[in-house]
Design an enzyme around this catalytic site. Structure first.
Site, PDB file in Angstrom:
ATOM      1  N   GLU A   1       3.262  71.477  40.687  1.00  0.00           N
ATOM      2  CA  GLU A   1       4.203  72.167  41.576  1.00  0.00           C
ATOM      3  C   GLU A   1       5.534  71.413  41.693  1.00  0.00           C
ATOM      4  OE1 GLU A   1       2.542  73.326  45.396  1.00  0.00           O
ATOM      5  OE2 GLU A   1       4.541  73.713  46.194  1.00  0.00           O
TER       6      GLU A   1
ATOM      7  N   LYS B   1      -1.666  72.528  53.906  1.00  0.00           N
ATOM      8  CA  LYS B   1      -1.506  72.663  52.442  1.00  0.00           C
ATOM      9  C   LYS B   1      -0.387  71.732  51.976  1.00  0.00           C
ATOM     10  CE  LYS B   1      -0.036  74.466  48.376  1.00  0.00           C
ATOM     11  NZ  LYS B   1       1.203  74.136  47.656  1.00  0.00           N
TER      12      LYS B   1
ATOM     13  N   ASP C   1     -12.245  62.421  43.072  1.00  0.00           N
ATOM     14  CA  ASP C   1     -12.704  63.802  43.174  1.00  0.00           C
ATOM     15  C   ASP C   1     -11.885  64.512  44.272  1.00  0.00           C
ATOM     16  OD1 ASP C   1     -14.107  66.139  43.768  1.00  0.00           O
ATOM     17  OD2 ASP C   1     -16.066  65.221  43.462  1.00  0.00           O
TER      18      ASP C   1
ATOM     19  N   HIS D   1      13.593  73.550  47.415  1.00  0.00           N
ATOM     20  CA  HIS D   1      12.506  73.939  46.522  1.00  0.00           C
ATOM     21  C   HIS D   1      13.043  74.691  45.312  1.00  0.00           C
ATOM     22  CE1 HIS D   1       8.215  74.328  46.075  1.00  0.00           C
ATOM     23  NE2 HIS D   1       8.366  75.578  45.701  1.00  0.00           N
TER      24      HIS D   1
HETATM   25  P1  NDP Z   1     -20.597  56.414  40.166  1.00  0.00           P
HETATM   26  O1  NDP Z   1     -22.043  56.595  40.251  1.00  0.00           O
HETATM   27  O2  NDP Z   1     -19.908  56.819  38.908  1.00  0.00           O
HETATM   28  O3  NDP Z   1     -20.186  54.893  40.398  1.00  0.00           O
HETATM   29  C1  NDP Z   1     -20.654  54.135  41.439  1.00  0.00           C
HETATM   30  C2  NDP Z   1     -21.259  52.896  40.826  1.00  0.00           C
HETATM   31  O4  NDP Z   1     -20.233  51.961  40.496  1.00  0.00           O
HETATM   32  C3  NDP Z   1     -22.133  52.155  41.806  1.00  0.00           C
HETATM   33  O5  NDP Z   1     -23.406  52.730  41.883  1.00  0.00           O
HETATM   34  C4  NDP Z   1     -22.155  50.767  41.201  1.00  0.00           C
HETATM   35  O6  NDP Z   1     -23.174  50.725  40.234  1.00  0.00           O
HETATM   36  C5  NDP Z   1     -20.828  50.676  40.459  1.00  0.00           C
HETATM   37  N1  NDP Z   1     -19.930  49.690  41.090  1.00  0.00           N
HETATM   38  C6  NDP Z   1     -19.252  48.713  40.443  1.00  0.00           C
HETATM   39  N2  NDP Z   1     -18.529  47.982  41.298  1.00  0.00           N
HETATM   40  C7  NDP Z   1     -18.761  48.465  42.529  1.00  0.00           C
HETATM   41  C8  NDP Z   1     -18.290  48.114  43.829  1.00  0.00           C
HETATM   42  N3  NDP Z   1     -17.459  47.069  44.015  1.00  0.00           N
HETATM   43  N4  NDP Z   1     -18.687  48.865  44.874  1.00  0.00           N
HETATM   44  C9  NDP Z   1     -19.511  49.906  44.700  1.00  0.00           C
HETATM   45  N5  NDP Z   1     -20.011  50.287  43.487  1.00  0.00           N
HETATM   46  C10 NDP Z   1     -19.640  49.563  42.405  1.00  0.00           C
HETATM   47  O7  NDP Z   1     -19.799  57.097  41.320  1.00  0.00           O
HETATM   48  P2  NDP Z   1     -20.122  57.472  42.823  1.00  0.00           P
HETATM   49  O8  NDP Z   1     -21.533  57.204  43.224  1.00  0.00           O
HETATM   50  O9  NDP Z   1     -19.045  56.847  43.608  1.00  0.00           O
HETATM   51  O10 NDP Z   1     -19.933  59.039  42.791  1.00  0.00           O
HETATM   52  C11 NDP Z   1     -18.664  59.622  42.570  1.00  0.00           C
HETATM   53  C12 NDP Z   1     -18.802  60.708  41.512  1.00  0.00           C
HETATM   54  O11 NDP Z   1     -19.803  61.655  41.931  1.00  0.00           O
HETATM   55  C13 NDP Z   1     -17.542  61.492  41.341  1.00  0.00           C
HETATM   56  O12 NDP Z   1     -17.330  61.655  39.947  1.00  0.00           O
HETATM   57  C14 NDP Z   1     -17.848  62.845  41.979  1.00  0.00           C
HETATM   58  O13 NDP Z   1     -17.120  63.878  41.370  1.00  0.00           O
HETATM   59  C15 NDP Z   1     -19.324  62.989  41.722  1.00  0.00           C
HETATM   60  N6  NDP Z   1     -20.121  63.846  42.606  1.00  0.00           N
HETATM   61  C16 NDP Z   1     -19.644  64.331  43.801  1.00  0.00           C
HETATM   62  C17 NDP Z   1     -20.442  65.096  44.617  1.00  0.00           C
HETATM   63  C18 NDP Z   1     -19.898  65.552  45.926  1.00  0.00           C
HETATM   64  O14 NDP Z   1     -18.782  65.198  46.283  1.00  0.00           O
HETATM   65  N7  NDP Z   1     -20.622  66.347  46.707  1.00  0.00           N
HETATM   66  C19 NDP Z   1     -21.828  65.420  44.238  1.00  0.00           C
HETATM   67  C20 NDP Z   1     -22.219  64.817  43.005  1.00  0.00           C
HETATM   68  C21 NDP Z   1     -21.405  64.066  42.221  1.00  0.00           C
HETATM   69  P3  NDP Z   1     -23.994  49.383  39.922  1.00  0.00           P
HETATM   70  O15 NDP Z   1     -24.078  48.597  41.172  1.00  0.00           O
HETATM   71  O16 NDP Z   1     -25.304  49.882  39.434  1.00  0.00           O
HETATM   72  O17 NDP Z   1     -23.182  48.700  38.872  1.00  0.00           O
END
Ligand code: NDP
Length: 433
Positions: free
Chosen positions: A81, A270, A286, A384
């Protein structure tokens, strides 16, 4: 950051802008090279979504002048936009002259839900859940041990009973809420894993049947607030009929209108989300999750209302405040894999999810300030339509220098629309040949 390199940034070509950012020490020479390759590789994209065909691109721009908690930021925004980035930068410039944005970021606690139905004895179920709370938290943390190792994990449990509604023919639901510290992640996957990990145990404790187990995007325990205080002399425009005091008072009334009228509130919000979504998207987060939570938060009183408030300070300054749930991550999702999200991270230079929240909520407030200021003074179209004219010129088929020529004439035309743009282009092409 040496801001002198950023003078007349909007007048530079994209390459000159990137060079200016390198000269100003915002980007490195390597970052500059990276901008030539921000496209998602087919192989990567094919692994991100299903049935992948091609990439759908959006322009990525930089909003300037953001002074947030005494730190300067150049803010990446992905948006199609026109005027949004210009408005954010203009609003932020005035607010920077008035000591910038001050933010407050709550603890980053996300909420997961298990919905239980057909619970035979709600009182007993509730007391069992409270009695076995520590065991439930332990099981949740065992389902995702790595977040506990990092210092986060499930911290608390709450029970809500949603009464049956005969009119809507809905049954009673017993909702179990888990509060989880997801640290630097947004945490959807962490929470969904935990909620599914405790579902069977909750059924056992309550005698109910689970309907679903999932994160709630209504992240009321992950709130970000930005505040700005603007002296009235900064509100007076050189050629405007309105004094600074009048602009302040009209802007406050505009905020009040958006508080009481949902039709106005939706457009008000918005405008805020124009900025917020664009940064959320650029950061690889997201934006659907953020949007859903923000609009739900705007309805927390039972009526959809403005997310921001504007009022007069005791000394006569204008005070703006914006609060909304902002569960963005600095890791996870596409943040670490999308080349444009990685570039945005370097451009913005944030160190943590909390810092990212602080910038995003400030962008929302700057956007709101600019939009309201224009609305209550010269109207929104004047600013705009400048960029809109360029879009129309391009839609009409103009290329190269003809874009600016058609746009300039369009701004003075009686009807600024595609038909006029096409007519003007024909004339210009005829004259140029
Ligand atoms: P991910 O699962 O991709 O990543 C999170 C992982 O990152 C953690 O489990 C951890 O894994 C790792 N990590 C590394 N460093 C850190 C840190 N400092 N703090 C925390 N975690 C860390 O993402 P999210 O669980 O955050 O989920 C977000 C995604 O889920 C987005 O893509 C979203 O679109 C999607 N989504 C959204 C939904 C909704 O909004 N309702 C539903 C379903 C999915 P480890 O400790 O194992 O290394």
């Amino acid at each position: 950051m040496d801001k002198t390199y950023l003078d007349k940034f909007y007048k530079k070509s994209p390459t000159e802008r990137k060079k200016a950012l390198v000269a100003a020490d915002v980007l490195t020479a390597d970052d500059f090279l990276l901008t030539h390759n921000l496209h998602l590789a087919d192989e990567l994209a094919d692994n991100m979504i299903e049935n992948y065909l091609a990439n759908y691109e959006l322009p990525l721009g930089a909003a300037l002048n953001f002074l947030v908690d005494d730190k300067d930021y150049i803010v990446p925004m992905a948006i199609e936009e026109p005027s949004v980035i210009a408005a954010a930068s203009a609003g932020a410039k005035i607010i920077a002259q008035a000591s910038g944005f001050k933010t407050t970021i709550s603890d980053r606690i996300m909420i997961g839900q298990v919905a239980l139905k057909e619970v035979p004895d709600l009182t007993l179920a509730k007391s069992n859940l409270i009695q076995y709370k520590q065991d439930i938290l332990k099981k949740a943390n065992e389902a995702h041990p790595s977040i506990v190792k990092r210092g986060g994990g499930a911290t608390d449990l709450f029970v809500r009973i949603i009464e049956a509604d005969p009119e809507a023919a809905t049954p009673v639901f017993l909702m179990v809420h888990l509060h989880v510290s997801t640290l630097e992640a947004m945490g959807a996957n962490i929470i969904n894993t935990m909620m599914e990990g405790i579902t069977a145990y909750l059924e056992e404790l309550t005698g109910g049947t689970a309907l679903m187990s999932i994160l709630s995007n209504y992240a009321t325990e992950c709130l970000a607030t930005a505040v700005c205080q603007i002296p009235v002399h900064l509100l007076k425009r050189p050629h405007s009929n309105y004094s600074g005091e009048e602009v302040r008072d009209r802007l406050i009334e505009a905020g009040q209108l958006a508080y009481v009228d949902p039709y106005r509130a939706v457009t008000h919000n918005k405008g805020i989300m124009n900025g917020i979504d664009a940064v959320v998207l650029a950061s690889g987060n997201d934006w659907r999750a953020i949007s859903a939570g923000a609009h739900a938060y705007a309805s927390r009183s039972g009526q959809y209302r403005a997310l921001s408030t504007w009022k007069k300070a005791e000394n006569g300054d204008l005070i703006g405040q914006l609060t909304l749930p902002l569960p963005v991550g600095s890791v996870g999702g596409s943040i670490s894999i999308h080349p444009a999200a990685q570039f945005s991270k370097r451009l913005l230079g944030y160190e943590s999810a909390k810092e990212l929240e602080a910038v995003i909520v400030s962008v929302g407030l700057a956007q709101n300030f600019s939009a309201l200021k224009a609305l209550v003074t010269e109207g929104i179209q004047k600013g705009h339509m400048g960029l809109q004219a360029r879009s129309l010129a391009i839609s009409a088929g103009a290329t190269g220098t003809a874009i600016e020529q058609v746009a300039e004439q369009l701004k003075r035309a009686k009807n600024m629309n595609l038909a006029t743009a096409k007519e003007l282009l024909l004339n210009i092409t005829a004259l140029n040949n």
